[in-house]
Design a protein around this motif. Structure first.
Motif, PDB file in Angstrom:
ATOM      1  N   TYR A   1      17.204   7.946  -6.329  1.00 32.80           N
ATOM      2  CA  TYR A   1      16.379   7.791  -5.478  1.00 32.80           C
ATOM      3  C   TYR A   1      15.220   6.793  -6.347  1.00 32.80           C
ATOM      4  N   GLY A   2      15.062   5.697  -5.623  1.00 33.75           N
ATOM      5  CA  GLY A   2      13.999   4.847  -6.185  1.00 33.75           C
ATOM      6  C   GLY A   2      12.659   4.922  -5.767  1.00 33.75           C
ATOM      7  N   ASP A   3      11.933   5.217  -6.455  1.00 35.87           N
ATOM      8  CA  ASP A   3      10.269   5.048  -5.979  1.00 35.87           C
ATOM      9  C   ASP A   3       9.908   3.587  -6.087  1.00 35.87           C
ATOM     10  N   GLY A   4       9.720   3.268  -4.919  1.00 36.85           N
ATOM     11  CA  GLY A   4       9.544   1.540  -4.739  1.00 36.85           C
ATOM     12  C   GLY A   4       8.255   1.058  -4.882  1.00 36.85           C
ATOM     13  N   ALA A   5       7.211   2.064  -5.464  1.00 32.88           N
ATOM     14  CA  ALA A   5       5.760   1.806  -5.373  1.00 32.88           C
ATOM     15  C   ALA A   5       5.620   0.434  -6.185  1.00 32.88           C
ATOM     16  N   ASN A   6       6.271   0.054  -7.068  1.00 39.58           N
ATOM     17  CA  ASN A   6       6.297  -1.104  -8.011  1.00 39.58           C
ATOM     18  C   ASN A   6       7.133  -2.316  -7.544  1.00 39.58           C
ATOM     19  N   LEU A   7       7.328  -2.508  -6.332  1.00 39.47           N
ATOM     20  CA  LEU A   7       8.183  -3.383  -5.997  1.00 39.47           C
ATOM     21  C   LEU A   7       7.358  -4.509  -5.913  1.00 39.47           C
ATOM     22  N   ASN A   8       5.936  -4.720  -6.122  1.00 39.35           N
ATOM     23  CA  ASN A   8       5.478  -5.971  -6.108  1.00 39.35           C
ATOM     24  C   ASN A   8       5.872  -6.994  -7.495  1.00 39.35           C
ATOM     25  N   ALA A   9       6.302  -6.120  -8.423  1.00 38.01           N
ATOM     26  CA  ALA A   9       6.831  -6.875  -9.623  1.00 38.01           C
ATOM     27  C   ALA A   9       8.237  -7.616  -9.481  1.00 38.01           C
ATOM     28  N   ILE A  10       9.050  -7.389  -8.469  1.00 37.66           N
ATOM     29  CA  ILE A  10      10.279  -7.842  -8.515  1.00 37.66           C
ATOM     30  C   ILE A  10      10.817  -8.359  -7.327  1.00 37.66           C
ATOM     31  N   MET A  11      10.023  -8.820  -6.349  1.00 35.74           N
ATOM     32  CA  MET A  11      10.520  -9.089  -4.904  1.00 35.74           C
ATOM     33  C   MET A  11      10.984 -10.531  -4.994  1.00 35.74           C
ATOM     34  N   GLY A  12      12.143 -10.886  -4.527  1.00 39.94           N
ATOM     35  CA  GLY A  12      13.002 -11.948  -4.526  1.00 39.94           C
ATOM     36  C   GLY A  12      13.590 -12.125  -5.899  1.00 39.94           C
ATOM     37  N   ILE A  13      13.575 -11.277  -6.793  1.00 45.66           N
ATOM     38  CA  ILE A  13      14.127 -11.534  -8.381  1.00 45.66           C
ATOM     39  C   ILE A  13      15.303 -10.379  -8.535  1.00 45.66           C
ATOM     40  N   LEU A  14      14.854  -9.014  -8.180  1.00 46.13           N
ATOM     41  CA  LEU A  14      15.905  -8.169  -8.175  1.00 46.13           C
ATOM     42  C   LEU A  14      15.838  -7.307  -6.825  1.00 46.13           C
ATOM     43  N   ARG A  15      17.226  -7.054  -6.620  1.00 42.66           N
ATOM     44  CA  ARG A  15      17.421  -6.153  -5.131  1.00 42.66           C
ATOM     45  C   ARG A  15      17.521  -4.681  -6.031  1.00 42.66           C
TER      46      ARG A  15
ATOM     47  N   THR B   1       3.694  -9.449   9.414  1.00 39.63           N
ATOM     48  CA  THR B   1       2.918 -10.773   9.257  1.00 39.63           C
ATOM     49  C   THR B   1       2.637 -11.277   7.999  1.00 39.63           C
ATOM     50  N   TYR B   2       2.477 -10.246   7.120  1.00 41.60           N
ATOM     51  CA  TYR B   2       2.601 -10.921   5.660  1.00 41.60           C
ATOM     52  C   TYR B   2       3.854 -11.549   5.170  1.00 41.60           C
ATOM     53  N   ILE B   3       4.986 -10.671   5.458  1.00 44.25           N
ATOM     54  CA  ILE B   3       6.154 -11.256   5.237  1.00 44.25           C
ATOM     55  C   ILE B   3       6.518 -12.709   5.542  1.00 44.25           C
ATOM     56  N   ARG B   4       6.363 -12.931   7.026  1.00 43.36           N
ATOM     57  CA  ARG B   4       6.448 -14.038   7.794  1.00 43.36           C
ATOM     58  C   ARG B   4       5.669 -15.008   7.133  1.00 43.36           C
ATOM     59  N   MET B   5       4.396 -14.828   6.885  1.00 47.68           N
ATOM     60  CA  MET B   5       3.559 -15.778   6.100  1.00 47.68           C
ATOM     61  C   MET B   5       4.020 -16.501   4.996  1.00 47.68           C
ATOM     62  N   HIS B   6       4.660 -15.552   4.059  1.00 44.84           N
ATOM     63  CA  HIS B   6       5.077 -16.143   2.778  1.00 44.84           C
ATOM     64  C   HIS B   6       6.631 -16.434   2.702  1.00 44.84           C
ATOM     65  N   GLY B   7       7.375 -16.042   3.658  1.00 40.47           N
ATOM     66  CA  GLY B   7       8.833 -16.331   3.505  1.00 40.47           C
ATOM     67  C   GLY B   7       9.515 -15.886   2.336  1.00 40.47           C
ATOM     68  N   ALA B   8      10.564 -16.030   2.103  1.00 40.69           N
ATOM     69  CA  ALA B   8      11.418 -15.646   1.140  1.00 40.69           C
ATOM     70  C   ALA B   8      10.878 -16.366  -0.381  1.00 40.69           C
ATOM     71  N   GLU B   9      10.625 -17.769  -0.411  1.00 35.50           N
ATOM     72  CA  GLU B   9      10.160 -18.288  -1.730  1.00 35.50           C
ATOM     73  C   GLU B   9       8.861 -17.651  -1.976  1.00 35.50           C
ATOM     74  N   GLY B  10       8.038 -17.568  -1.051  1.00 38.80           N
ATOM     75  CA  GLY B  10       6.719 -16.957  -1.224  1.00 38.80           C
ATOM     76  C   GLY B  10       6.475 -15.664  -1.620  1.00 38.80           C
ATOM     77  N   LEU B  11       7.380 -14.862  -1.472  1.00 38.85           N
ATOM     78  CA  LEU B  11       7.570 -13.399  -1.717  1.00 38.85           C
ATOM     79  C   LEU B  11       7.851 -13.265  -3.277  1.00 38.85           C
ATOM     80  N   ARG B  12       8.659 -14.231  -3.651  1.00 37.19           N
ATOM     81  CA  ARG B  12       9.110 -14.358  -4.725  1.00 37.19           C
ATOM     82  C   ARG B  12       8.002 -14.886  -5.849  1.00 37.19           C
ATOM     83  N   GLU B  13       7.376 -15.884  -5.226  1.00 34.72           N
ATOM     84  CA  GLU B  13       6.149 -16.392  -5.949  1.00 34.72           C
ATOM     85  C   GLU B  13       4.956 -15.285  -6.250  1.00 34.72           C
TER      86      GLU B  13
END
Ligand SMILES: *Cc1c(COP(=O)(O)O)cnc(C)c1O
Length: 494
Positions: free
Chosen positions: A245-259, A340-352
């Motif tokens: 089980y992955g506790d995904g609370a820290n996803l903000n560090a790895i979006m677009g970098i690691l799945r 809305t947030y995801i659409r606003m950033h797009g894939a590149e934006g989330l990685r950034e």
């Protein structure tokens, strides 16, 4: 610690005057009917106030409060990022606001479309096959995940597996979830680099053959460190017949970098109110969708909105579902904001977003390290790091004093303190990606000033905060018996 709530004077607080009113309902154009008497509470003295009094009362109260819209909020693990106002615009669109959860499904196709797309986006970000949006928060997602694991194991004839392994750096919700789901939590130690210790893990696997249901792991972990052996750890659990089980609370560090699915996580929650910028605090609102690999998908809670053959959308219950985990369809307003947030950033934006969150944390760690001990400071941190509120030349000053003094300086909310438990006097600092260099520099300057005060005037820190509406609270009472309303306070006094 003295209970030191500055009680408001009743005369200042009691503004009700008989007959005064703030609202005049329109003249009714339907037949008059009496209110059902059994629902009217005679013991409920409603205040009688003009609109003007109500507005100034609440605006005055709001100015005593600190929030993300006011300034820097580096509360580690909580990801208190700025909530873009475009999210609010979207969440207030009439098509989303003026619908009812019991409306016929053909009349709410747009809402279901948004939910299906959000499920697909979260699946793409994480690598999982299926996602449910039902759970209301991270902890609720954890419960969902462990119940799914338990039901899956029962189904394949492995129902005797009753142990969930949890690293000692974990969030308190992980062991709480485990026992709520009827399983036993067993701790895994951390090694000197802040990773889950492979020897400790192997020892526990050897000790409980056939009993391991799974592992709950947070990556990056709550020390703000990437679990260097994550793939090996997942492999060891799988070899022992368990699930991860992955506790995904820290996803903000790895979006677009690691799945997470790519390294062997089987099921994980997302904290939409953390990573995807929807407002949170005070216990809600939130959303903790859960994603999982294919073999667990039939067990997810439902109903889940799904595309039908004719292209329309409808609710479907997964074949072996653990059942409902929540009333209706989830915290819909939060889902709109996250979409809305995801659409606003797009894939590149989330990685950034993730890159900047990590950059900000490392910048801050580098500067804080000059003044305060940072136990794992030899490693590059991820989106947060843990310092210690303990200075060698000011032994009487503690993390609590430093946090309270930050309130006086009024440039930032204090960081998380005394968590994770494995770091004594922890100051857990998470700047998030939205803060400017000037904000980070100000925070460093404040911490340096406080370190100086700790050496020259420790009493100033022990008695802080000096400028806040309330001084030091009895923290236990404040959590267990909060006084949340004026009326309740009167009852308690009487
Ligand atoms: C916030 C958090 C949780 C719990 O999430 P909630 O949405 O607050 O229920 C679990 N684990 C970690 C590491 C967290 O930071």
């Amino acid at each position: 610690m003295a209970l030191n709530i500055n009680r408001p004077e009743p005369t200042l607080f009691e503004k009700s005057r008989p007959g005064r009113r703030g609202v005049r309902p329109p003249v009714y154009d339907v037949p008059r009917a009496d209110l059902p008497q059994e629902f009217l509470r005679q013991d409920l003295p409603l205040p009688e106030l003009a609109e003007r009094d109500v507005v100034s009362h609440y605006v005055r109260l709001s100015r005593k409060n600190y929030g993300v819209d006011l300034g820097f909020y580096p509360l580690g693990s909580c990801t208190m990022k700025y909530n873009p106002k475009v999210n609010e615009v979207a969440a207030r669109m009439r098509g989303f606001v003026d619908i009812h959860p019991l409306q016929p499904v053909e009349t709410v196709q747009g809402a279901l479309e948004l939910m299906v797309r959000l499920q697909e986006m979260l699946a793409e970000i994480s690598g999982f096959q299926s996602v449910t949006l039902q759970p209301s928060a991270g902890a609720h997602g954890e419960l969902t995940g462990v119940l799914v694991i338990r039901k899956y194991l029962q189904d394949i004839g492995e129902g005797q597996r009753d142990i969930i392994l949890i690293p000692d750096s974990a969030h308190g919700t992980n062991p709480a979830t485990t026992s709520m789901a009827g399983l036993k939590a067993v701790e895994i130690q951390s090694d000197e680099d802040g990773n889950a210790d492979l020897r400790s893990l192997q020892a526990v696997l050897d000790k409980y053959p056939g009993r391991i249901a799974g592992l709950m792991i947070t990556n990056p972990n709550t020390l703000g460190l990437f679990e260097a052996h994550i793939q090996e750890i997942c492999q060891m659990i799988h070899d022992a017949g368990g699930l991860v089980y992955g506790d995904g609370a820290n996803l903000n560090a790895i979006m677009g970098i690691l799945r997470p699915a790519d390294v062997g996580i089987d099921i994980m929650h997302f904290n939409l109110h953390k990573t995807f910028s929807t407002p949170h605090g005070g216990g809600g609102p939130g959303a903790g969708p859960v994603g999982c690999v294919e073999k667990l998908a039939p067990y997810l809670p439902g109903p889940i909105p799904q595309r039908q053959e004719d292209g329309s959308l409808d609710w479907a219950m997964p074949a072996k579902s653990i059942g409902r985990i929540r009333s209706f369809w989830g915290n819909f307003g939060v889902l709109v904001r996250a979409y809305t947030y995801i659409r606003m950033h797009g894939a590149e934006g989330l990685r950034e977003v993730s890159e900047n969150a990590v950059l900000n944390a490392n910048y801050l760690m580098h500067h804080v390290k000059r003044t305060y001990p940072v136990p794992y400071g030899h490693r590059t941190c991820m989106h947060e790091f843990v310092a210690q509120g303990k200075l060698p030349d000011a032994p009487d000053v503690h993390a609590l004093d430093i946090a309270k003094r930050l309130i006086d300086l009024d440039n930032a909310h204090p960081p998380t303190i005394y968590f994770p438990l494995i770091v004594p006097e922890a100051l857990m600092i998470e700047p998030t990606e939205t803060e400017s260099k000037e904000t980070l520099d100000q925070f460093v300057a404040d911490l340096e000033q406080i370190a100086q005060e700790a050496r020259t005037d420790p009493e100033l820190l022990h008695e802080a905060p000096h400028n806040a509406p309330v001084r030091r609270l009895d923290e236990v009472q404040a959590a267990r018996r909060p006084i949340l309303s004026y009326i309740m306070e009167l009852q308690q006094q009487g």
